[in-house]
Design a protein around this motif. Sequence first.
Motif, short mmCIF file in Angstrom:
data_model
loop_
_atom_site.label_atom_id
_atom_site.label_comp_id
_atom_site.label_asym_id
_atom_site.label_seq_id
_atom_site.Cartn_x
_atom_site.Cartn_y
_atom_site.Cartn_z
N ALA A 130 0.84 -1.21 0.00
CA ALA A 130 0.00 0.00 0.00
C ALA A 130 0.87 1.26 0.00
CB ALA A 130 -0.93 -0.02 1.22
N THR A 131 1.97 1.22 0.73
CA THR A 131 2.90 2.36 0.75
C THR A 131 3.49 2.56 -0.64
OG1 THR A 131 3.46 1.85 3.04
CG2 THR A 131 5.01 3.23 1.83
N GLY A 132 3.84 1.45 -1.28
CA GLY A 132 4.44 1.52 -2.61
C GLY A 132 3.48 2.06 -3.66
N TYR A 133 2.19 1.73 -3.52
CA TYR A 133 1.21 2.20 -4.51
C TYR A 133 1.09 3.73 -4.45
CZ TYR A 133 0.00 -2.75 -4.89
OH TYR A 133 0.05 -4.10 -5.09
N GLU A 134 1.16 4.27 -3.24
CA GLU A 134 1.11 5.73 -3.12
C GLU A 134 2.40 6.36 -3.65
OE1 GLU A 134 -0.97 7.81 -2.96
OE2 GLU A 134 0.04 9.64 -2.35
N GLN A 135 3.53 5.69 -3.42
CA GLN A 135 4.79 6.19 -3.97
C GLN A 135 4.68 6.36 -5.49
OE1 GLN A 135 7.66 3.18 -2.88
NE2 GLN A 135 8.17 4.14 -0.93
N VAL A 136 4.20 5.32 -6.17
CA VAL A 136 4.22 5.37 -7.65
C VAL A 136 3.15 6.31 -8.20
CG1 VAL A 136 5.40 3.18 -7.97
CG2 VAL A 136 2.89 3.21 -7.91
N ARG A 137 2.03 6.47 -7.46
CA ARG A 137 1.04 7.47 -7.90
C ARG A 137 1.69 8.85 -7.93
NH1 ARG A 137 -1.30 11.59 -6.50
NH2 ARG A 137 -0.31 11.52 -4.44
N SER A 138 2.41 9.15 -6.85
CA SER A 138 3.04 10.46 -6.74
C SER A 138 4.17 10.61 -7.77
CB SER A 138 3.58 10.63 -5.31
OG SER A 138 4.37 11.77 -5.21
N ILE A 139 4.94 9.58 -7.98
CA ILE A 139 6.06 9.65 -8.94
C ILE A 139 5.52 9.88 -10.36
CG2 ILE A 139 7.87 8.27 -10.07
CD1 ILE A 139 8.34 6.97 -7.26
N ALA A 140 4.46 9.15 -10.74
CA ALA A 140 3.89 9.32 -12.09
C ALA A 140 3.38 10.76 -12.26
CB ALA A 140 2.77 8.31 -12.33
N ALA A 141 2.76 11.30 -11.20
CA ALA A 141 2.28 12.68 -11.27
C ALA A 141 3.44 13.64 -11.46
CB ALA A 141 1.49 13.03 -10.00
N ALA A 142 4.54 13.40 -10.73
CA ALA A 142 5.72 14.27 -10.84
C ALA A 142 6.29 14.20 -12.26
CB ALA A 142 6.78 13.87 -9.82
N LEU A 143 6.38 13.01 -12.81
CA LEU A 143 6.95 12.86 -14.16
C LEU A 143 6.05 13.50 -15.21
CD1 LEU A 143 8.36 9.21 -13.98
CD2 LEU A 143 9.65 11.35 -14.01
#
Length: 464
Positions: A383-396
């Motif tokens: 669950a922590t990782g899913y939030e990480q990648v949501r935020s990373i995709a938004a940043a990219l």
Amino acid sequence: MPDNLELPVAVIGAGPGGLAAAAHLLERGLTPVIFEAGDTPAAAVKAWGHIRLFSPWRYNTDAAARRLLDGTGWQEPDPEALPTGTELLEQYLLPLAAAPAIANALRTSHRVIAVTRAGMDKTRSHRREETPFLVRVLDGTGAITDHHVRAVIDASGTWNTPNPLGQAGLPAPGEAEATAAGFITAPLPDVTGRDRARFAGKHVLVVGAGHSAANTLLALGDLDAQEPGTRISWAIRGSSASSIYGGGDLDGLPARGDLGTRLRALVEAGSIELHTSFTITGFKSADTLAVLGATPDGEAQLDVDLLIPSTGFRPDLDMLRELRLDLDPAVEAPRELGPLIDPEFHSCGTVEPHGAKLLSHPEQDFYITGMKSYGRAPTFLMATGYEQVRSIAAALAGDRTAADNVELVLPETGVCSTDLGGSCDTPATTATGTDEGSCCAAPEPAFLGIPTGLAHGRSVEQEN
Ligand SMILES: Cc1cc2nc3c(=O)[nH]c(=O)nc-3n(C[C@H](O)[C@H](O)[C@H](O)COP(=O)(O)OP(=O)(O)OC[C@H]3O[C@@H](n4cnc5c(N)ncnc54)[C@H](O)[C@@H]3O)c2cc1C
């Protein structure tokens, strides 16, 4: 050289984190290319497929992945059920990997062996941020190819790099030879199922004092009951196994107390030969494996058929050698994350919600995510990782507001069921460590190690 922004984003690893990253990139209109070392998606989850997770389905799937799957006839599993690794694979990860948009981007049997900037080593700074990344990949045919990408998300986990068995974080002399000769197995083998024939009737040594060791020993105990002639030894570096046994009937968490009680009973009955204060100093491979150790009584030797390492994992940083990383010197997680998860100081996860900002490095547009983002700390949650990648995709995608607006939605009690919980990783805003119903409510002593689905725990598996 093509325009950077027209290039795809490389995702390293098609585990839960990498596949979710790809789903978020697709939603943002970015093009992922996913390199997976295994010959199937989520090869690491497949390897521990016999283990039951401690977190129920509701915390094990990613929102963008669910949205992508919704159009494919996918049946969402019961949110309260606890899947095994195999069920996670078959009922979620494989359907996700087969969704056309992901399948088109996925390259299995493609191992990333290096990441750098095209035409630049680590020392070159001029126009570095505008220069594409070069991802070097070894495929199943033995061919090596270089791929230019605009960004890299490293979601390659830590499963393939277990900690060495020797002292001081180093392999013991003879360890590589013993591994090559097949005496040292992968962590968490399925000793009563898929790998049964390999272990039945053999003298097996388990090394480590964590959660995985406890579960492997109990499984070996079951095997011993069915396959006479099986002999179980257990070596730990500490002088006592009492912290692993837990509080028995007095333990605040019944499942953990039960696990410890069962383990203690096997040791006291002589079914498991426990060797305390045993530091491995070397291996000699012959017909059997001689495990050499230093003990308070002098040198000792254990002759075994197989050794199961349960000493935790570490991230593979070799392939990132040419990148400018900023890592916590102890935990090898991104610098700001390290102190929040350092297992030496945190008996219970107090991880603040985090995303692209906290996971960024001096190397712009490069991120380590998922299990690997926790470095040597084992308390990571999907669950922590899913939030990480949501935020990373938004940043990219240039959506800084969405990237910075971190939306971790773990409950106050953590994500484990109170019967089978295995992790204490909850957001700092809510984790008090005092809630009786919480994973964090456990009194000392607590199990240490990667959660394997059978007991509650926190974590320093390398302390064996
Ligand atoms: C036994 C066990 C039980 C767990 N139970 C839970 C639980 O109940 N709940 C929970 O939230 N978390 C749990 N975890 C922790 C964590 O969530 C899982 O490990 C999860 O699989 C991590 O996902 P990931 O995508 O980061 O890494 P992984 O699942 O490890 O995936 C990484 C992928 O990258 C691939 N790869 C590796 N190196 C390369 C390379 N160089 N090039 C290309 N591909 C590469 C691997 O083959 C693998 O498929 C558990 C972990 C273990 C080990």
